[in-house]
Structure formats: structure tokens, C-alpha cells
Design an enzyme around this catalytic site. Structure first.
Site, short mmCIF file in Angstrom:
data_model
loop_
_atom_site.label_atom_id
_atom_site.label_comp_id
_atom_site.label_asym_id
_atom_site.label_seq_id
_atom_site.Cartn_x
_atom_site.Cartn_y
_atom_site.Cartn_z
N CYS A 276 -6.78 6.65 72.38
CA CYS A 276 -6.93 6.24 70.99
C CYS A 276 -7.26 4.76 71.02
CB CYS A 276 -5.63 6.48 70.22
SG CYS A 276 -5.62 5.76 68.56
N HIS B 61 -6.60 2.40 69.23
CA HIS B 61 -5.54 1.47 68.84
C HIS B 61 -4.60 1.12 70.02
CE1 HIS B 61 -6.48 2.55 64.69
NE2 HIS B 61 -5.59 1.67 64.26
N ASP C 282 -15.43 3.50 63.44
CA ASP C 282 -14.09 4.01 63.72
C ASP C 282 -13.47 4.35 62.37
OD1 ASP C 282 -11.61 4.46 65.22
OD2 ASP C 282 -10.88 2.61 64.30
N SER C 283 -12.32 5.03 62.41
CA SER C 283 -11.60 5.32 61.17
C SER C 283 -11.10 4.02 60.53
CB SER C 283 -10.41 6.24 61.48
OG SER C 283 -9.57 5.61 62.43
N GLU D 295 -1.12 -1.32 64.15
CA GLU D 295 -1.64 -1.99 62.95
C GLU D 295 -0.60 -2.90 62.33
OE1 GLU D 295 -3.64 0.43 60.12
OE2 GLU D 295 -5.00 1.23 61.63
N CYS E 127 -14.05 5.96 68.14
CA CYS E 127 -12.81 6.56 67.66
C CYS E 127 -12.67 7.87 68.44
CB CYS E 127 -12.94 6.85 66.16
SG CYS E 127 -11.61 7.84 65.47
N1 DGL Z 1 -8.90 5.04 66.09
C1 DGL Z 1 -8.47 6.43 66.04
C2 DGL Z 1 -8.72 7.09 67.39
O1 DGL Z 1 -9.20 6.47 68.35
C3 DGL Z 1 -7.03 6.57 65.65
C4 DGL Z 1 -6.60 6.12 64.31
C5 DGL Z 1 -6.60 7.20 63.24
O2 DGL Z 1 -5.80 8.15 63.31
O3 DGL Z 1 -7.42 7.08 62.35
O4 DGL Z 1 -8.44 8.26 67.53
#
Ligand code: DGL
Length: 298
Positions: free
Chosen positions: A210, A212, A22-23, A178, A85
Site C-alpha cells: 500500500c 501509505h 492514487d486514492s 495520514e 495505488c
Molecule cells: N493508497 C492506497 C493503496 O495503495 C491505500 C489507501 C486507500 O485505501 O485509499 O492501496
């Protein structure tokens, strides 16, 4: 072996780990579901915290970063890659599928299918990062899933004929998650603003597009109201991972105990401190730092 060398398929067997990236830490919500569904599998997680967020990056940048991470995970002899992600899935999945030696799983289609299956009025909402929304990939995935269900004469075929998909970018949500502001007045106010058009249009099924967003579930659900079903694709992604392992005869046969490794492109302690709620409790340990400069040099 360097990060850029592709592991030979001979190095891969049933006991090899699943690579997940993931990012940053959002993908840990997917990792948690994979652990739950596949307790015998070893995993290697890479969080690109040093280069996040991906949600505001261009297509080319996301594809480049995702390709580098794929090479890194391949150098660790993973038997599969899970793009945990949505932003990376929506921009880099096709490229990774084309160049990867091992099966690749994305997080968009499982959630889109769930939404098409479960809507009762055909009004589906998607909330995601800007990168995911502008890719249009969710819209196409939901439309395709609806077409398949109509062809199969599924019970909700009639509502799916008048399908309406609305996508809303919610860029502040990832930072709020976060920050640990899962249920604060500010988060509620932001959610009310982002979700207004979805409420007005009668959305009955909302995809958390997303990784998150599952942490903000209570606020999102409270703002949308109890009649809106929230789809968090983590568990459907884990099911998909199980299917792909099974089809490729790569499911761990239980001859070794699973191991869990974590890598981050930023400070490992920061990663571990932030990870706990995303993993639903457990705190990772022994996280290793990997410089993304090394992806370019090798
Ligand atoms: N985890 C990323 C997603 O699912 C979002 C966070 C980011 O913008 O890096 O798109």
C-alpha cells in the site's frame, strides 16, 4: 476539451507529462521516486481524496473511479499513466490497459518481483488494504515471478520451489500514516497485532503493498525484526516507468524544463498540508480542486 474526451495521440510527445494517480496522498511516495529516477520528466498527480479510501471499496467502484481518473489525465495529454495505488492497481489495471490510449504502469508486479528475487527462505508476506488482499493479485504476481525465476535457474530457485505467500489486510495503517502517527505506541500495538502471524510463520521478506505504508516503515521493521527485509516498490515502479518510456521512445529529450501539477478531489490546502511527509520533504503548491461530479457530467 472535457475530462471525458480522449486526447489524440498526436497531442502526445516526449515532453508530455506522466499522469499519476492514487486514492489520495499515498501515491506521492511513488511520485517522489519517479522524480528521483526521472528528474527531466513533467508530472501531473491526481489524488482522489474526496472519494478515498479505495481500500474498503468494491471491485466495480474502484474500476469506475480509476477509469474516470484515467479519462481526466488523458484530457491533460499525459503520455503515460501510473496507477500509484495498490488497491486501484489490483482491481483496475486490466481495464485501464484495455481502454487507455497510452501505456499504463501498475505498482503490484515490481514489488512482487523484488520479493521473489530477494527472499532467502521462500516465505513472503504481503501487507495491504482489504481491497488489494481480496483481489488475490499480489499472490498471483509473486507466484508468477517465482516461476519465472525458477525457469531462469536463479540462485534462489530451490527456496522458491517451496514458496509460501501470506497476505494480511492492515486497514488501520493508512489512517495512522495520514494522521502522522508514524511511530507511536498505538501504531506499534496495531502493527504487533496485524503482523503476528507473519512473524510466527518466519516471513523473511515483507512487501509494503500500500503506498501509505512506507511512512510506517520504522515501526513495521521494528516489529518484524531485523531479519525481515521490507520491500517498498516505489523505486522499482520508477525503474519500470523509465523502461516503458524508453521502449515507447517517450523519454523527455530535455528540450523543456519539467513542470509539476497537482489535482485533488478535496480541499487543495488539506492536500498540500498532508503531502509533505509523503513526498519526503517538499510541499506541493498551486494544487487545483477538481470535482468528481464533473467526471460524470461531461
Ligand atoms: N493508497 C492506497 C493503496 O495503495 C491505500 C489507501 C486507500 O485505501 O485509499 O492501496
Amino acid at each position: 476539451m472535457t475530462h471525458n474526451e480522449i486526447s489524440s495521440l498526436a497531442d502526445i510527445n516526449r515532453t508530455s507529462p506522466i499522469g499519476i494517480f492514487d486514492s489520495g496522498i499515498g501515491g506521492l511516495t511513488v511520485l517522489k521516486e519517479i522524480w528521483h529516477t526521472l528528474p527531466g520528466e513533467s508530472t501531473i498527480y491526481f489524488g482522489d481524496n474526496g472519494r478515498q479510501p479505495y481500500g474498503s471499496k468494491s471491485h466495480d467502484t474502484i474500476v469506475k473511479y480509476s477509469t474516470e481518473i484515467m479519462r481526466f489525465l488523458e484530457s491533460k495529454h499525459v503520455k503515460m499513466i501510473v496507477i500509484a495505488c495498490n488497491s486501484a492497481s489490483s482491481h483496475a489495471y486490466e481495464t485501464l490497459c484495455r481502454i487507455s490510449k497510452v501505456p499504463v504502469v501498475e505498482v503490484i508486479t515490481p514489488g512482487a518481483r523484488q520479493a521473489a528475487k530477494r527472499t532467502r527462505n521462500g516465505k513472503i508476506g504481503i501487507i495491504a488494504t482489504r481491497a488489494t488482499v481480496t483481489s488475490g493479485v499480489y499472490n498471483s504476481a509473486v507466484v508468477q515471478a517465482a516461476k519465472n525465476l525458477i525457469n531462469d535457474e536463479s540462485p534462489n530457485s530451490e527456496v522458491l520451489r517451496s514458496l509460501e505467500v501470506r497476505e494480511v489486510a492492515c486497514p488501520l495503517f493508512a489512517s495512522l500514516a495520514e494522521e502522522g502517527w508514524w511511530d507511536t505506541p498505538v501504531t506499534r500495538m496495531v502493527a504487533e497485532t496485524y503482523l503476528q502471524t507473519l512473524i510466527e510463520s518466519g516471513t523473511d521478506t515483507l512487501v509494503l503493498g500500500c503506498t501509505h505504508y512506507p511512512l510506517l516503515r520504522d515501526v513495521i521493521s521494528g516489529v518484524m525484526g531485523e531479519n525481515t527485509l521490507l520491500i517498498d516498490s516505489g523505486s522499482s515502479v520508477a525503474e519500470k516507468v523509465r523502461d516503458v518510456l524508453d521502449k515507447n521512445h517517450l523519454m523527455n529529450d530535455g528540450s523543456t524544463l519539467p513542470t509539476y501539477q497537482f489535482y485533488t478531489s478535496d480541499d487543495p490546502h488539506m492536500f498540500e498540508n498532508m503531502a509533505t511527509p509523503f513526498l519526503g520533504g517538499g510541499r506541493p503548491s498551486g494544487t487545483c480542486y477538481v470535482s468528481t461530479d464533473s467526471f460524470r457530467e461531461e
